[in-house]
Design a protein around this motif. Structure first.
Motif, PDB file in Angstrom:
ATOM      1  N   UNK A 164      -4.671  34.702   9.801  1.00  0.00           N
ATOM      2  CA  UNK A 164      -3.579  33.814  10.203  1.00  0.00           C
ATOM      3  C   UNK A 164      -4.052  32.698  11.129  1.00  0.00           C
ATOM      4  N   UNK A 165      -5.305  32.778  11.599  1.00  0.00           N
ATOM      5  CA  UNK A 165      -5.873  31.697  12.409  1.00  0.00           C
ATOM      6  C   UNK A 165      -7.091  31.094  11.703  1.00  0.00           C
ATOM      7  N   UNK A 166      -7.151  31.288  10.396  1.00  0.00           N
ATOM      8  CA  UNK A 166      -8.226  30.701   9.609  1.00  0.00           C
ATOM      9  C   UNK A 166      -7.876  29.290   9.166  1.00  0.00           C
ATOM     10  N   UNK A 167      -8.679  28.789   8.237  1.00  0.00           N
ATOM     11  CA  UNK A 167      -8.429  27.472   7.658  1.00  0.00           C
ATOM     12  C   UNK A 167      -7.938  27.667   6.229  1.00  0.00           C
ATOM     13  N   UNK A 168      -6.803  27.061   5.920  1.00  0.00           N
ATOM     14  CA  UNK A 168      -6.233  27.158   4.583  1.00  0.00           C
ATOM     15  C   UNK A 168      -6.593  25.876   3.835  1.00  0.00           C
ATOM     16  N   UNK A 169      -7.323  26.044   2.739  1.00  0.00           N
ATOM     17  CA  UNK A 169      -7.797  24.908   1.950  1.00  0.00           C
ATOM     18  C   UNK A 169      -7.096  24.937   0.595  1.00  0.00           C
ATOM     19  N   UNK A 170      -6.403  23.863   0.271  1.00  0.00           N
ATOM     20  CA  UNK A 170      -5.772  23.723  -1.038  1.00  0.00           C
ATOM     21  C   UNK A 170      -6.585  22.733  -1.872  1.00  0.00           C
ATOM     22  N   UNK A 171      -6.952  23.165  -3.077  1.00  0.00           N
ATOM     23  CA  UNK A 171      -7.683  22.320  -4.022  1.00  0.00           C
ATOM     24  C   UNK A 171      -6.749  22.064  -5.188  1.00  0.00           C
ATOM     25  N   UNK A 172      -6.493  20.781  -5.487  1.00  0.00           N
ATOM     26  CA  UNK A 172      -5.521  20.413  -6.510  1.00  0.00           C
ATOM     27  C   UNK A 172      -6.150  19.441  -7.478  1.00  0.00           C
ATOM     28  N   UNK A 173      -6.010  19.713  -8.769  1.00  0.00           N
ATOM     29  CA  UNK A 173      -6.496  18.765  -9.776  1.00  0.00           C
ATOM     30  C   UNK A 173      -5.632  17.512  -9.722  1.00  0.00           C
ATOM     31  N   UNK A 174      -6.223  16.309  -9.782  1.00  0.00           N
ATOM     32  CA  UNK A 174      -5.407  15.107  -9.783  1.00  0.00           C
ATOM     33  C   UNK A 174      -4.646  14.910 -11.090  1.00  0.00           C
TER      34      UNK A 174
END
Length: 214
Positions: A164-174
């Motif tokens: 809950x104190x990590x880094x949330x990375x979202x990867x999205x195709x354009x």
């Protein structure tokens, strides 16, 4: 959730432990996972994503949510456009840079939401699904503490604190639809699911090393 499964998730002490349990849930070996309804696993239409997502979990990236690329009419007769996308929890800085560098080098969209005590990056979400032109889902954006508790219930206290104190990375195709499924190819090379192919610029055992910005 059965008592046995509740104990199984509670017994996870590290991100590696959590990733292994998530991978086994994705693969159907475990019936339950925190934050989901009992016996409510990955949808049939996303089964092709399971090997990629499980490999990410075992490589130190814990998947939080994902969707495949789709364009077309669904059962209700409305027009849907959907981008392939995935959100991952990353607690290791080296793994974070490998992921983000590879995504940027491939021309994918990246959103970073950092919950580390010394962090603070909170990027705006990207619309990932529309229905008849109206936004339906988005990836990225700030996550509330209340949602964190709903998404990761029943974990060991220290492990919950870590994710809950990590880094949330979202990867999205354009791209909307199947062209955006190239996202999974990029991630497969990141984790070693795919190997060298001289005809494919991404098929390399050496990961892209461009700057983590964009």
């Amino acid at each position: 959730m059965s008592r046995a499964d509740r104990r199984r998730w509670k017994s996870a002490k590290t991100v590696a432990d959590l990733g292994e349990l998530m991978a086994r849930w994705l693969e159907g070996e475990i019936a339950f996972r925190p934050g989901y309804q009992p016996r409510f696993g990955p949808d049939e239409e996303t089964e092709h994503l399971v090997p990629t997502l499980a490999a990410l979990c075992r490589a130190g990236y814990v998947t939080a949510q994902s969707q495949y690329g789709f364009v077309g009419t669904r059962a209700e007769g409305l027009w849907w456009e959907q981008r392939a996308a995935v959100e991952l929890v990353v607690t290791d800085l080296k793994l974070f840079h490998r992921l983000v560098d590879a995504a940027y080098a491939a021309g994918l969209s990246v959103r970073i939401n950092d919950y580390r005590p010394d962090g603070g990056v909170q990027e705006e979400p990207v619309v990932a699904t529309t229905r008849d032109g109206e936004a339906m889902t988005a990836f990225g954006g700030r996550i509330s503490r209340a949602y964190m508790a709903i998404h990761w219930p029943g974990l060991d206290r220290d492990l919950f604190c870590e994710v809950s104190t990590g880094t949330y990375v979202s990867i999205i195709a354009p791209e909307y639809g199947t062209p955006g499924e190239r996202l999974w190819v990029v991630l497969d090379f990141l984790t070693g699911q795919r190997r060298h192919d001289p005809a494919d610029r991404w098929a390399s055992s050496t990961q892209p090393t461009g700057p983590a910005c964009g």
